[in-house]
Enzyme design. Structure first.
Site, mmCIF file in Angstrom:
data_model
loop_
_atom_site.group_PDB
_atom_site.id
_atom_site.type_symbol
_atom_site.label_atom_id
_atom_site.label_comp_id
_atom_site.label_asym_id
_atom_site.label_seq_id
_atom_site.Cartn_x
_atom_site.Cartn_y
_atom_site.Cartn_z
ATOM 1 N N HIS A 82 0.842 -1.190 0.000
ATOM 2 C CA HIS A 82 0.000 0.000 0.000
ATOM 3 C C HIS A 82 0.876 1.239 0.000
ATOM 4 O O HIS A 82 1.855 1.311 0.730
ATOM 5 C CB HIS A 82 -0.899 0.015 1.240
ATOM 6 C CG HIS A 82 -1.795 1.218 1.307
ATOM 7 N ND1 HIS A 82 -2.959 1.309 0.584
ATOM 8 C CD2 HIS A 82 -1.668 2.386 1.973
ATOM 9 C CE1 HIS A 82 -3.529 2.483 0.819
ATOM 10 N NE2 HIS A 82 -2.767 3.152 1.653
ATOM 11 N N ASP A 161 -15.322 3.013 8.231
ATOM 12 C CA ASP A 161 -14.234 3.907 7.792
ATOM 13 C C ASP A 161 -14.703 4.792 6.648
ATOM 14 O O ASP A 161 -14.387 5.973 6.585
ATOM 15 C CB ASP A 161 -13.007 3.104 7.359
ATOM 16 C CG ASP A 161 -11.985 4.008 6.679
ATOM 17 O OD1 ASP A 161 -11.399 4.850 7.381
ATOM 18 O OD2 ASP A 161 -11.807 3.896 5.455
ATOM 19 N N ARG A 168 -14.776 13.204 7.952
ATOM 20 C CA ARG A 168 -13.504 13.884 8.250
ATOM 21 C C ARG A 168 -13.114 14.833 7.120
ATOM 22 O O ARG A 168 -12.592 15.917 7.346
ATOM 23 C CB ARG A 168 -12.385 12.847 8.470
ATOM 24 C CG ARG A 168 -12.463 12.152 9.823
ATOM 25 C CD ARG A 168 -11.545 10.931 9.856
ATOM 26 N NE ARG A 168 -10.162 11.259 9.568
ATOM 27 C CZ ARG A 168 -9.309 10.445 8.927
ATOM 28 N NH1 ARG A 168 -9.692 9.250 8.510
ATOM 29 N NH2 ARG A 168 -8.075 10.818 8.716
ATOM 30 N N SER A 183 -7.514 4.346 9.800
ATOM 31 C CA SER A 183 -8.305 4.269 8.575
ATOM 32 C C SER A 183 -7.638 3.349 7.553
ATOM 33 O O SER A 183 -8.261 2.437 6.988
ATOM 34 C CB SER A 183 -8.474 5.688 8.010
ATOM 35 O OG SER A 183 -8.954 5.666 6.693
ATOM 36 N N LYS A 187 -8.525 -1.126 6.677
ATOM 37 C CA LYS A 187 -8.774 -1.671 5.330
ATOM 38 C C LYS A 187 -7.728 -2.709 4.946
ATOM 39 O O LYS A 187 -8.041 -3.726 4.311
ATOM 40 C CB LYS A 187 -8.803 -0.522 4.311
ATOM 41 C CG LYS A 187 -10.085 0.302 4.429
ATOM 42 C CD LYS A 187 -10.073 1.542 3.551
ATOM 43 C CE LYS A 187 -9.207 2.627 4.148
ATOM 44 N NZ LYS A 187 -9.429 3.976 3.629
HETATM 45 N N1 URA Z 1 -6.222 7.378 3.227
HETATM 46 C C1 URA Z 1 -7.137 6.702 3.938
HETATM 47 O O1 URA Z 1 -7.566 5.632 3.524
HETATM 48 N N2 URA Z 1 -7.547 7.196 5.112
HETATM 49 C C2 URA Z 1 -7.090 8.362 5.616
HETATM 50 O O2 URA Z 1 -7.497 8.755 6.698
HETATM 51 C C3 URA Z 1 -6.149 9.069 4.868
HETATM 52 C C4 URA Z 1 -5.739 8.543 3.668
#
Ligand code: URA
Ligand code: CA
Length: 441
Positions: A82, A161, A168, A183, A187
């Protein structure tokens, strides 16, 4: 339990319990807690910060809000990677085939373009007929058969999320290290891979512009992943200039192929080799990191990496014949140059502006339903600390719509700063972080 008490507790800087965090996440996801109370709590979290336990608990609550990828049917050790996002950041298209060619089972869910950064799914869709929509069974079968699949998300992973991130985004509460770490990691954990390699960008084109913030984010993500029983390594890498030279969808696919064919090197090659090598090492496909690097480089020399990419393209319905004629794959009707106005050295590059200019040429979306010109993009001719002369081409812009150049050129005004003397070039890979701590690369 009452949400007002939880907001009040966090507002006063006290630590929330696992039950309180779970109550908030469930309540907000199920819409029994309204946006205004969730906003107040997120702002309190943003300002007062979260402890390590709170961050871990928030991650677990968001993870448990949805489905999880069950990859247990896959033979061999699965690895995921990632990137926190950058410009000309095509590492997935380079590192994933290399790792797969070296025995890693690569099961990678990717996303679309976000803000000024590109998305791997959009890049892959530049390939004729390539299908990014795989069911979980198709995805697993492909990883079992050829060791490599890159697709969009089909299961409902971490719906909490998704809702919290959207809130957010409109309440100025994105840029808190604990909120970002939970966050992203919720995932990644839901995606099921036991080995995870993270590329945390730092610099003016990154989410985290300051090095200390990038380091804090990397440490928190490794900590969360380790607590969840995953084998996680994070690299902190530079985003003070586009990583590769190609910005745009077809363009980035071409650059990845040029690297996999052994025709191109440079920073994108270096970071991709590091990420792939760590995936190879973490999954037990090499005795140590140095052996993994040798294997990774060998997979380019012996063509096994490019062949793995071709195999994946065919498996996902794509037509690989474009690889034989990459110039027409990226050819556009129009081009325009950005020229150096003076002699000197490239001292600064405003990276987000390059991403935005590429979008304005047609490579990305401003609204959800905008269509993409897959061939639109920018080629970076000069990089940080390069010596240039007045009249040299700094960047070449490409688009199929001539009307798009004026806006792109306007965005790019003053994007590259040329100064008298050379600069101290930033490092490319600053640090490596795993459960044993941090070290210089
Ligand atoms: N990418 C995400 O998936 N979450 C965040 O809070 C910031 C960047
Ligand atoms: Ca990406």
């Amino acid at each position: 339990m009452h949400i007002i008490d939880i907001i009040e507790k966090k507002r006063d800087g006290k630590e929330l319990t696992q039950e309180e965090i779970d109550f908030f996440v469930k309540g907000f996801t199920e819409e029994s807690i309204p946006d205004y109370q969730a906003s107040a709590l997120l702002m309190a979290m943003y300002i007062k910060g979260l402890s390590k336990d709170e961050t871990a608990n928030l991650t677990i609550s968001m993870l448990n809000s949805g489905e999880k990828m069950d990859l247990s049917g896959i033979k061999g050790v699965v690895a995921d990677k990632h990137s926190t996002g950058g410009v000309a950041d095509t590492t997935t298209l380079v590192a994933a085939p290399i790792a797969a060619a070296c025995g890693v089972r690569v099961a990678k869910l990717s996303g679309r373009a976000l803000g000024h950064t590109g998305g791997t799914l959009d890049k892959l869709e530049a390939i004729p007929n390539f299908n990014v929509n795989l069911s979980l069974d198709e995805f697993k079968k492909q990883v079992n058969d050829i060791g490599l699949a890159i697709a969009g998300q089909t299961l409902k992973l971490c719906p909490a999320d998704k809702k919290i991130y959207a809130l957010r985004d409109v309440t100025a509460t994105v840029s808190n290290v604990s909120l970002i770490a939970s966050s992203i990691m919720s995932k990644k954990i839901a995606s099921g891979a036991p080995a995870i390699v993270l590329d945390v960008k730092t610099g003016n084109g990154a989410f985290m512009k300051k090095y200390e913030d990038s380091l804090a984010l990397a440490l928190e993500m490794v900590d969360i992943g380790t607590k969840a029983g995953r084998n996680v390594t994070a690299f902190i890498t530079d985003m003070n200039q586009p990583l590769g030279r190609a910005v745009g969808n077809a363009f980035e696919v071409k650059e990845a192929i040029d690297i996999l064919e052994g025709r191109e090197k440079g920073d994108l090659f270096e970071v991709s080799i590091a990420l792939a090598s760590q995936m190879i090492f973490l999954t037990g496909n090499a005795k140590n990191y140095s052996e993994a690097v040798l294997k990774a480089k060998k997979s380019i020399g012996d063509k096994s990496a490019i062949n793995k990419l071709k195999q994946m393209i065919s498996y996902q319905g794509g037509d690989t014949s474009f690889i034989e004629d990459l110039n027409s794959f990226v050819e556009t009707k129009f081009a325009r140059d950005i020229i150096a106005k003076r002699d000197g050295y490239i001292g600064f590059i405003d990276v987000p502006k390059i991403g935005q200019a590429s979008i304005s040429l047609g490579s990305g979306r401003r609204k959800l339903n905008d269509s993409i010109d897959y061939k639109a993009g920018i080629y970076i001719e000069k990089r940080l600390n390069d010596k240039v002369f007045k009249g040299d081409v700094l960047m070449r812009l490409y688009s199929n719509n001539e009307a798009k150049f004026d806006e792109a050129c306007f965005i790019l005004k003053d994007t590259v700063n040329i100064q008298d003397g050379p600069i101290k070039k930033p490092k490319l890979i600053y640090k490596v972080i795993d459960k044993n701590g941090q070290r210089d690369f």
